[in-house]
Design a protein around this motif. Structure first.
Motif, PDB file in Angstrom:
ATOM      1  N   GLY A 225     -68.716 -85.813 -20.965  1.00 51.56           N
ATOM      2  CA  GLY A 225     -67.834 -84.663 -20.768  1.00 51.56           C
ATOM      3  C   GLY A 225     -66.372 -85.047 -20.680  1.00 51.56           C
ATOM      4  N   LEU A 226     -65.516 -84.045 -20.748  1.00 46.16           N
ATOM      5  CA  LEU A 226     -64.068 -84.275 -20.735  1.00 46.16           C
ATOM      6  C   LEU A 226     -63.470 -84.250 -19.331  1.00 46.16           C
ATOM      7  N   ALA A 227     -64.238 -83.821 -18.322  1.00 45.14           N
ATOM      8  CA  ALA A 227     -63.821 -83.847 -16.907  1.00 45.14           C
ATOM      9  C   ALA A 227     -62.482 -83.153 -16.686  1.00 45.14           C
ATOM     10  N   ARG A 228     -62.295 -81.995 -17.284  1.00 47.87           N
ATOM     11  CA  ARG A 228     -61.009 -81.289 -17.157  1.00 47.87           C
ATOM     12  C   ARG A 228     -60.712 -80.914 -15.703  1.00 47.87           C
ATOM     13  N   ARG A 229     -61.739 -80.421 -14.968  1.00 45.58           N
ATOM     14  CA  ARG A 229     -61.509 -80.013 -13.581  1.00 45.58           C
ATOM     15  C   ARG A 229     -61.234 -81.194 -12.664  1.00 45.58           C
ATOM     16  N   MET A 230     -61.645 -82.388 -13.090  1.00 45.98           N
ATOM     17  CA  MET A 230     -61.381 -83.587 -12.302  1.00 45.98           C
ATOM     18  C   MET A 230     -60.044 -84.213 -12.684  1.00 45.98           C
ATOM     19  N   GLY A 231     -59.348 -83.604 -13.657  1.00 44.84           N
ATOM     20  CA  GLY A 231     -58.074 -84.147 -14.100  1.00 44.84           C
ATOM     21  C   GLY A 231     -58.193 -85.145 -15.227  1.00 44.84           C
TER      22      GLY A 231
ATOM     23  N   ASN B 244     -67.418 -82.037  -9.455  1.00 37.35           N
ATOM     24  CA  ASN B 244     -66.685 -81.514 -10.606  1.00 37.35           C
ATOM     25  C   ASN B 244     -65.174 -81.583 -10.442  1.00 37.35           C
ATOM     26  N   ALA B 245     -64.707 -81.524  -9.193  1.00 34.72           N
ATOM     27  CA  ALA B 245     -63.277 -81.452  -8.922  1.00 34.72           C
ATOM     28  C   ALA B 245     -62.924 -82.452  -7.826  1.00 34.72           C
ATOM     29  N   PRO B 246     -61.644 -82.813  -7.688  1.00 35.06           N
ATOM     30  CA  PRO B 246     -61.274 -83.812  -6.678  1.00 35.06           C
ATOM     31  C   PRO B 246     -61.740 -83.465  -5.277  1.00 35.06           C
TER      32      PRO B 246
ATOM     33  N   LEU C 271     -67.153 -92.584 -12.826  1.00 31.25           N
ATOM     34  CA  LEU C 271     -66.480 -93.776 -12.313  1.00 31.25           C
ATOM     35  C   LEU C 271     -65.604 -93.476 -11.101  1.00 31.25           C
ATOM     36  N   ARG C 272     -65.501 -92.198 -10.704  1.00 26.41           N
ATOM     37  CA  ARG C 272     -64.836 -91.876  -9.435  1.00 26.41           C
ATOM     38  C   ARG C 272     -65.682 -92.420  -8.287  1.00 26.41           C
ATOM     39  N   THR C 273     -65.031 -92.783  -7.196  1.00 20.52           N
ATOM     40  CA  THR C 273     -65.756 -93.506  -6.148  1.00 20.52           C
ATOM     41  C   THR C 273     -66.003 -92.665  -4.892  1.00 20.52           C
ATOM     42  N   ILE C 274     -67.157 -92.949  -4.278  1.00 18.69           N
ATOM     43  CA  ILE C 274     -67.451 -92.496  -2.916  1.00 18.69           C
ATOM     44  C   ILE C 274     -68.088 -93.687  -2.196  1.00 18.69           C
ATOM     45  N   GLY C 275     -67.776 -93.844  -0.953  1.00 18.10           N
ATOM     46  CA  GLY C 275     -68.307 -94.983  -0.223  1.00 18.10           C
ATOM     47  C   GLY C 275     -67.931 -96.313  -0.843  1.00 18.10           C
ATOM     48  N   GLY C 276     -66.786 -96.342  -1.539  1.00 19.59           N
ATOM     49  CA  GLY C 276     -66.316 -97.577  -2.146  1.00 19.59           C
ATOM     50  C   GLY C 276     -67.030 -97.975  -3.423  1.00 19.59           C
ATOM     51  N   ARG C 277     -67.900 -97.112  -3.937  1.00 19.94           N
ATOM     52  CA  ARG C 277     -68.640 -97.411  -5.163  1.00 19.94           C
ATOM     53  C   ARG C 277     -68.569 -96.215  -6.106  1.00 19.94           C
TER      54      ARG C 277
ATOM     55  N   ALA D 257     -68.864 -85.130  -1.196  1.00 21.03           N
ATOM     56  CA  ALA D 257     -69.810 -86.194  -1.542  1.00 21.03           C
ATOM     57  C   ALA D 257     -69.763 -87.317  -0.515  1.00 21.03           C
ATOM     58  N   GLU D 258     -68.584 -87.637  -0.019  1.00 19.62           N
ATOM     59  CA  GLU D 258     -68.468 -88.654   1.035  1.00 19.62           C
ATOM     60  C   GLU D 258     -69.227 -88.212   2.284  1.00 19.62           C
ATOM     61  N   ARG D 259     -69.130 -86.934   2.641  1.00 21.17           N
ATOM     62  CA  ARG D 259     -69.819 -86.429   3.819  1.00 21.17           C
ATOM     63  C   ARG D 259     -71.335 -86.539   3.649  1.00 21.17           C
ATOM     64  N   ILE D 260     -71.816 -86.158   2.472  1.00 17.18           N
ATOM     65  CA  ILE D 260     -73.254 -86.249   2.209  1.00 17.18           C
ATOM     66  C   ILE D 260     -73.708 -87.702   2.254  1.00 17.18           C
ATOM     67  N   LEU D 261     -72.910 -88.573   1.664  1.00 18.66           N
ATOM     68  CA  LEU D 261     -73.276 -89.991   1.641  1.00 18.66           C
ATOM     69  C   LEU D 261     -73.407 -90.543   3.049  1.00 18.66           C
TER      70      LEU D 261
END
Length: 220
Positions: free
Chosen positions: A13-19, A188-190, A25-31, A196-200
């Motif tokens: 995908g083009l990830a428009r909503r993520m900028g 989908n968005a920043p 490849l965006r990270t949560i929990g350092g990964r 996602a960090e909270r869930i992790l």
């Protein structure tokens, strides 16, 4: 593990909503999100590929085959699924099924593939997709390699909507609860990365803990 199923991570995908850029490849929990996803997917299937366009070197660290869309102009997830079906037919002729997941969904259930197959068999359907709290997730599904020419013809005729195409053949649903969180949560968005960090933190980053929480039990 289902020995008859190739998994594809849809990352084209083009990830428009993520900028822009690559959401997996965006990270949560350092990964990267993709790492968390692969932790949950690897025990379920004998092989995994990535569907992504552009320079495949950006995914080299993951050591997986990167398969681009075979149709131009980014026609959507159905094109990524077709690319995976074609790759399965050529490179994995012993695997008649492809399970697709989206690269921005790091908390997929550890029994996803098995339950998609079970739903398909129970409904006597050719296809299956995930559903949580009554909400279907068409890109997270199960696809027979035998339908790849039908899918190619539909895409060339202009079809872009997954559930409209799957309705032609019958699509079963494998159901999960969406509490205490949705296992098909996708970033989908920043602002989704914070959630996602909270869930992790809640699941401890472990697939076993995730399965327990989804079933409403606290980890031991």
């Amino acid at each position: 593990m289902r020995s008859d199923t190739l998994a594809v991570v849809l990352a084209g995908g083009l990830a428009r909503r993520m900028g822009g850029g690559d959401k997996p490849l965006r990270t949560i929990g350092g990964r990267p999100l993709l790492d968390h996803l692969l932790d949950r997917l690897r025990p379920q299937v004998p092989a995994i590929i990535l569907n992504a366009n552009g320079d495949p070197a950006r995914f080299a660290v993951h050591g997986l085959p990167v398969v681009p869309d075979t149709l131009p102009d980014h026609p959507g997830p159905l094109a990524g699924i077709l690319a995976a079906l074609d790759h399965a037919a050529a490179a994995y002729p012993g695997l008649p099924w492809v399970a697709s997941v989206t690269g921005d969904a790091p908390f997929i259930p550890p029994d996803l593939v098995a339950r998609l197959h079970a739903a398909r068999v129970a409904a006597d359907a050719q296809l299956a997709c995930a559903r949580s709290d009554g909400q279907a997730h068409p890109p997270i599904g199960l696809w027979p390699v035998a339908l790849r020419e039908e899918l190619r013809a539909a895409l060339l005729a202009g079809e872009r909507k997954i559930d409209r195409w799957t309705a032609r053949f019958g699509c079963a649903h494998a159901d999960w609860p969406a509490a205490p969180y949705d296992p098909f949560f996708n970033a989908n968005a920043p602002e989704d990365l914070a959630e996602a960090e909270r869930i992790l933190q809640a699941v401890g980053g472990e697939p076993t803990n995730e399965a327990q929480l989804v079933q409403g039990r606290q980890p031991a």
